[in-house]
Motif scaffolding. Sequence first.
Motif, PDB file in Angstrom:
ATOM      1  N   VAL A 185     -81.589 -28.788  18.480  1.00 36.18           N
ATOM      2  CA  VAL A 185     -82.897 -28.207  18.779  1.00 36.18           C
ATOM      3  C   VAL A 185     -83.809 -28.487  17.586  1.00 36.18           C
ATOM      4  N   GLU A 203     -92.582 -16.674  16.878  1.00 38.01           N
ATOM      5  CA  GLU A 203     -91.170 -17.026  16.682  1.00 38.01           C
ATOM      6  C   GLU A 203     -90.568 -16.295  15.495  1.00 38.01           C
ATOM      7  N   THR A 244     -86.149 -19.536  19.439  1.00 40.11           N
ATOM      8  CA  THR A 244     -85.094 -18.871  20.196  1.00 40.11           C
ATOM      9  C   THR A 244     -83.717 -19.274  19.686  1.00 40.11           C
ATOM     10  N   ALA A 245     -83.534 -20.566  19.411  1.00 45.32           N
ATOM     11  CA  ALA A 245     -82.237 -21.044  18.902  1.00 45.32           C
ATOM     12  C   ALA A 245     -81.887 -20.364  17.575  1.00 45.32           C
ATOM     13  N   GLU A 286     -88.525 -22.954  21.700  1.00 47.39           N
ATOM     14  CA  GLU A 286     -87.104 -23.293  21.810  1.00 47.39           C
ATOM     15  C   GLU A 286     -86.422 -23.249  20.452  1.00 47.39           C
ATOM     16  N   SER A 338     -87.924 -30.646  21.020  1.00 46.53           N
ATOM     17  CA  SER A 338     -87.930 -29.232  21.383  1.00 46.53           C
ATOM     18  C   SER A 338     -89.294 -28.603  21.106  1.00 46.53           C
ATOM     19  N   THR A 339     -89.555 -27.487  21.773  1.00 44.08           N
ATOM     20  CA  THR A 339     -90.795 -26.771  21.566  1.00 44.08           C
ATOM     21  C   THR A 339     -90.647 -25.756  20.437  1.00 44.08           C
ATOM     22  N   THR A 385     -88.082 -29.638  16.545  1.00 45.34           N
ATOM     23  CA  THR A 385     -89.456 -29.940  16.923  1.00 45.34           C
ATOM     24  C   THR A 385     -89.788 -31.391  16.554  1.00 45.34           C
TER      25      THR A 385
END
Length: 353
Positions: A328, A21, A344-345, A341, A337-338, A330
């Motif tokens: 978003v 990420e 990416t956000a 995710e 959210s993963t 975790t």
Amino acid sequence: MSDYRIASIPGDGIGVDVQIEARKVLERAAELHGFVLQWTEFDWSCERFAQTGTMMPDDGVQLLAGFDQILLGAVGFPGVPDHVSLWGLLIPLRRAFSQYVNLRPVRLLPGTNTVLAGRTAGELEMVIVRENSEGEYSRIGGRHGTGAGEFALQESVFTRTGVERIVRYAFELAKTRTGRVVSATKSNGIIHTMPFWDEIFAEIAAEYPDVHSEQCHIDALAARMVQQPERIDVVVASNLFGDILSDLAAAVTGGLGMAPSGNINPESTHPSMFEAVHGSAPDIAGQGIANPVAQILAGAMLLDHLGERAAAGSVSAAVETVLAAGEVATPDLGGKSTTAELGTAVAEAVKIS
């Protein structure tokens, strides 16, 4: 267009997850700000140790020497003792590349909570300047005897050069912030090294009359971080004390999942190395629930050290934007959210201001 060579060492456990990420976000920042990051990945890890008996190859330092910077994931895995993984990879790189500053900024980010009741973001923002090349982390010593008479001896090493340069770095940093620096000591109990540290701190403090400085015993300073964090801005500490205080500081400003760090070679004669403060958390590795924020912010520090300050600022701003929105997040942040995710956000939130 600038072109930078970056070594990527994902490491173990969630280090692998969050590294993906962080690279995603940094690639987006590079694209928008007009430079190129050339990545080379190295599989140096506890898994490699289990297979080969070494954390990295014998020529590991030489392999990394030509890179501009290093992005390191968390290292550690059950079955490999921590002192083996640490002394087999991280500490040799820190010392070979003269990364004598361990810089650990911590602050309460938007959309996150602190364990300290009633504290606001403005009161929870500080930076730990940790000596990173000597001090209590020494190989000098050993274990002797057997049975009831067995003992272990561990020596600390404090050089004038080592103490002077880390203290001066802290004062220079304080000049760019609020002009306040506090030294962590324990000279009432540690009879040789800490009075030596205190004396050098006082000498250098005299060179900076416009910077407010004080010395504080580490136990009292730890209590202050909890009870009066607004009184703290720049902390300068030895290797061991800085390690402990930075984890405490991270814990009161949102948790280790939010705390980046840099192993800095200030003269830029060697690559610096950036990493999250948190560990490899093998119990949740590969589940897609690890928080990548600390590693992403470590990436922002990497960009800043490259001189790409606008890009670094855009990454930090993107993190704040996503966390503040709260859509978003975790599980450790109260969301569902993963890891991917959230990464990416943040990447999609990177903008040119």
